[in-house]
Design a protein around this motif. Structure first.
Motif, PDB file in Angstrom:
ATOM      1  N   LEU A   1       0.854  -1.187   0.000  1.00 33.86           N
ATOM      2  CA  LEU A   1       0.000   0.000   0.000  1.00 33.86           C
ATOM      3  C   LEU A   1       0.893   1.242   0.000  1.00 33.86           C
ATOM      4  O   LEU A   1       1.565   1.528   0.998  1.00 33.86           O
ATOM      5  CB  LEU A   1      -0.889  -0.010   1.239  1.00 33.86           C
ATOM      6  CG  LEU A   1      -2.219   0.735   1.194  1.00 33.86           C
ATOM      7  CD1 LEU A   1      -3.131   0.186   0.106  1.00 33.86           C
ATOM      8  CD2 LEU A   1      -2.896   0.658   2.551  1.00 33.86           C
ATOM      9  N   VAL A   2       0.931   1.962  -1.116  1.00 37.19           N
ATOM     10  CA  VAL A   2       1.763   3.165  -1.205  1.00 37.19           C
ATOM     11  C   VAL A   2       1.010   4.332  -0.584  1.00 37.19           C
ATOM     12  O   VAL A   2      -0.114   4.643  -0.993  1.00 37.19           O
ATOM     13  CB  VAL A   2       2.120   3.500  -2.667  1.00 37.19           C
ATOM     14  CG1 VAL A   2       3.091   4.677  -2.709  1.00 37.19           C
ATOM     15  CG2 VAL A   2       2.720   2.305  -3.378  1.00 37.19           C
ATOM     16  N   ILE A   3       1.610   4.978   0.402  1.00 38.56           N
ATOM     17  CA  ILE A   3       1.009   6.154   1.034  1.00 38.56           C
ATOM     18  C   ILE A   3       1.895   7.361   0.763  1.00 38.56           C
ATOM     19  O   ILE A   3       3.120   7.241   0.656  1.00 38.56           O
ATOM     20  CB  ILE A   3       0.795   5.950   2.539  1.00 38.56           C
ATOM     21  CG1 ILE A   3       2.111   5.582   3.250  1.00 38.56           C
ATOM     22  CG2 ILE A   3      -0.273   4.893   2.790  1.00 38.56           C
ATOM     23  CD1 ILE A   3       1.985   5.505   4.767  1.00 38.56           C
ATOM     24  N   GLY A   4       1.282   8.521   0.617  1.00 34.03           N
ATOM     25  CA  GLY A   4       2.063   9.690   0.250  1.00 34.03           C
ATOM     26  C   GLY A   4       1.526  10.982   0.824  1.00 34.03           C
ATOM     27  O   GLY A   4       0.410  11.051   1.348  1.00 34.03           O
ATOM     28  N   ALA A   5       2.350  12.014   0.720  1.00 29.09           N
ATOM     29  CA  ALA A   5       1.985  13.375   1.106  1.00 29.09           C
ATOM     30  C   ALA A   5       2.283  14.293  -0.070  1.00 29.09           C
ATOM     31  O   ALA A   5       3.333  14.177  -0.710  1.00 29.09           O
ATOM     32  CB  ALA A   5       2.770  13.825   2.335  1.00 29.09           C
ATOM     33  N   LEU A   6       1.360  15.192  -0.360  1.00 28.98           N
ATOM     34  CA  LEU A   6       1.537  16.171  -1.429  1.00 28.98           C
ATOM     35  C   LEU A   6       2.056  17.478  -0.843  1.00 28.98           C
ATOM     36  O   LEU A   6       1.732  17.834   0.300  1.00 28.98           O
ATOM     37  CB  LEU A   6       0.205  16.413  -2.133  1.00 28.98           C
ATOM     38  CG  LEU A   6      -0.399  15.193  -2.838  1.00 28.98           C
ATOM     39  CD1 LEU A   6      -1.858  15.436  -3.177  1.00 28.98           C
ATOM     40  CD2 LEU A   6       0.394  14.863  -4.092  1.00 28.98           C
ATOM     41  N   ALA A   7       2.836  18.212  -1.634  1.00 28.70           N
ATOM     42  CA  ALA A   7       3.362  19.479  -1.137  1.00 28.70           C
ATOM     43  C   ALA A   7       3.754  20.392  -2.287  1.00 28.70           C
ATOM     44  O   ALA A   7       4.061  19.936  -3.388  1.00 28.70           O
ATOM     45  CB  ALA A   7       4.578  19.251  -0.238  1.00 28.70           C
ATOM     46  N   ALA A   8       3.730  21.689  -2.011  1.00 27.91           N
ATOM     47  CA  ALA A   8       4.228  22.686  -2.949  1.00 27.91           C
ATOM     48  C   ALA A   8       4.749  23.864  -2.139  1.00 27.91           C
ATOM     49  O   ALA A   8       4.432  25.008  -2.415  1.00 27.91           O
ATOM     50  CB  ALA A   8       3.130  23.133  -3.904  1.00 27.91           C
ATOM     51  N   ASP A   9       5.494  23.570  -1.104  1.00 27.82           N
ATOM     52  CA  ASP A   9       6.183  24.447  -0.150  1.00 27.82           C
ATOM     53  C   ASP A   9       6.095  23.888   1.265  1.00 27.82           C
ATOM     54  O   ASP A   9       6.997  24.108   2.069  1.00 27.82           O
ATOM     55  CB  ASP A   9       5.687  25.895  -0.139  1.00 27.82           C
ATOM     56  CG  ASP A   9       6.198  26.697  -1.327  1.00 27.82           C
ATOM     57  OD1 ASP A   9       7.244  26.327  -1.896  1.00 27.82           O
ATOM     58  OD2 ASP A   9       5.536  27.674  -1.707  1.00 27.82           O
ATOM     59  N   CYS A  10       4.988  23.205   1.613  1.00 25.43           N
ATOM     60  CA  CYS A  10       4.886  22.586   2.924  1.00 25.43           C
ATOM     61  C   CYS A  10       5.897  21.436   3.032  1.00 25.43           C
ATOM     62  O   CYS A  10       6.488  21.026   2.037  1.00 25.43           O
ATOM     63  CB  CYS A  10       3.472  22.065   3.167  1.00 25.43           C
ATOM     64  SG  CYS A  10       2.229  23.376   3.334  1.00 25.43           S
ATOM     65  N   THR A  11       6.058  20.932   4.247  1.00 29.17           N
ATOM     66  CA  THR A  11       7.088  19.931   4.503  1.00 29.17           C
ATOM     67  C   THR A  11       6.525  18.518   4.497  1.00 29.17           C
ATOM     68  O   THR A  11       5.672  18.195   5.324  1.00 29.17           O
ATOM     69  CB  THR A  11       7.730  20.169   5.887  1.00 29.17           C
ATOM     70  OG1 THR A  11       8.039  21.554   6.025  1.00 29.17           O
ATOM     71  CG2 THR A  11       8.992  19.350   6.044  1.00 29.17           C
TER      72      THR A  11
END
Length: 260
Positions: free
Chosen positions: A105-115
């Motif tokens: 199960l691939v889990i992820g976080a999206l960002a475009a300046d956040c950490t």
């Protein structure tokens, strides 16, 4: 740290058998224009089919059995969720961290300046992906992620955390009310603000603050791989850069982890 143009990998996670991870850059995808090229944000105005192709590339790169990466409707909260199966794409949970011990199960976080922060306990085989903007970090998303991992059998003194690319202090000008909120929470937070001149607006050290919060929790390892998303345009999308240019939208890079 290893960087191959499309992926940044942390040493502390790379040497764990059965764990694959990556802080993906904006390179190596199929999107065009403002979203060139590995835009993984389904919340952007990019063609959803292209975004899904990009996310499938991420899953395949990590060696996952399915062309799918689970991400959240991120709300800058302290809410972390346990996930053991894919959720309905029409009912994406609202939270800021995913925790699992389910292989494949691939889990992820999206960002475009956040950490983005990726976590793993190599013994309990519990992993997590967290989205830590300033508001979520201040509210306790990092600690919440760790406690949720512990609830699945992880141990604080075994957990390894890697901090990914985000906006760095030189580019992160903030207002006095922003600074005041951090100082109200803890006067020692003054160390994360600098002014290039006495009359200048403060600049905030987001990755430094995230690193500090993680170290305070007593983890086994905290590794910082926080290249600046604002300054490195060829590698990263940046909400602030897009806003200052008055661009109509922006892409999102993804950071992901999976038990293989």
């Amino acid at each position: 740290m290893a960087v191959d143009g499309t992926i940044i990998r942390a040493d502390c996670l790379s040497d764990i058998a059965g764990v694959s991870h990556g802080f993906f850059t904006r390179q190596g995808g199929v999107s065009t224009g403002l979203y060139d090229s590995l835009n993984c944000g389904l919340g952007s105005k990019d063609d959803p089919n292209l975004v899904r192709q990009n996310r499938a590339r991420v899953a395949r790169t990590l060696g996952a059995p399915r062309d799918e990466v689970l991400t959240l409707y991120q709300i800058h909260s302290a809410k972390a969720l346990v996930v053991d199966r894919p959720f309905d794409p029409q009912q994406i949970p609202r939270a800021d961290a995913l925790v699992t011990r389910t292989p494949g199960l691939v889990i992820g976080a999206l960002a475009a300046d956040c950490t983005p922060v990726l976590f793993a306990d190599p013994i309990a085989r519990v992993i997590a992906a967290s989205h830590a903007g300033w508001r979520g970090a201040l509210a306790g998303i990092l600690e919440s992620t760790i406690e949720t991992m512990i609830g699945l059998g992880a141990r604080r003194d075994r957990i390894r955390a890697a901090i990914g690319p985000c906006i760095n202090q030189a580019a992160y000008e903030v207002g006095p009310e922003f600074e005041a909120e951090f100082l109200a929470a803890d006067r020692n937070n003054a160390r994360f603000f600098v002014r290039p001149a006495p009359d200048a607006r403060p600049r905030f050290d987001l990755p430094g603050y995230v690193e500090h919060r993680l170290i305070q929790t007593g983890l086994a390892v905290v590794e910082r791989r926080s290249l600046c998303s604002y300054e490195n345009e060829s590698l990263f999308f940046s909400y602030r850069r897009a806003t200052l240019r008055k661009e109509p939208d922006y892409g999102r890079q993804i950071s992901a982890i999976v038990l293989t």
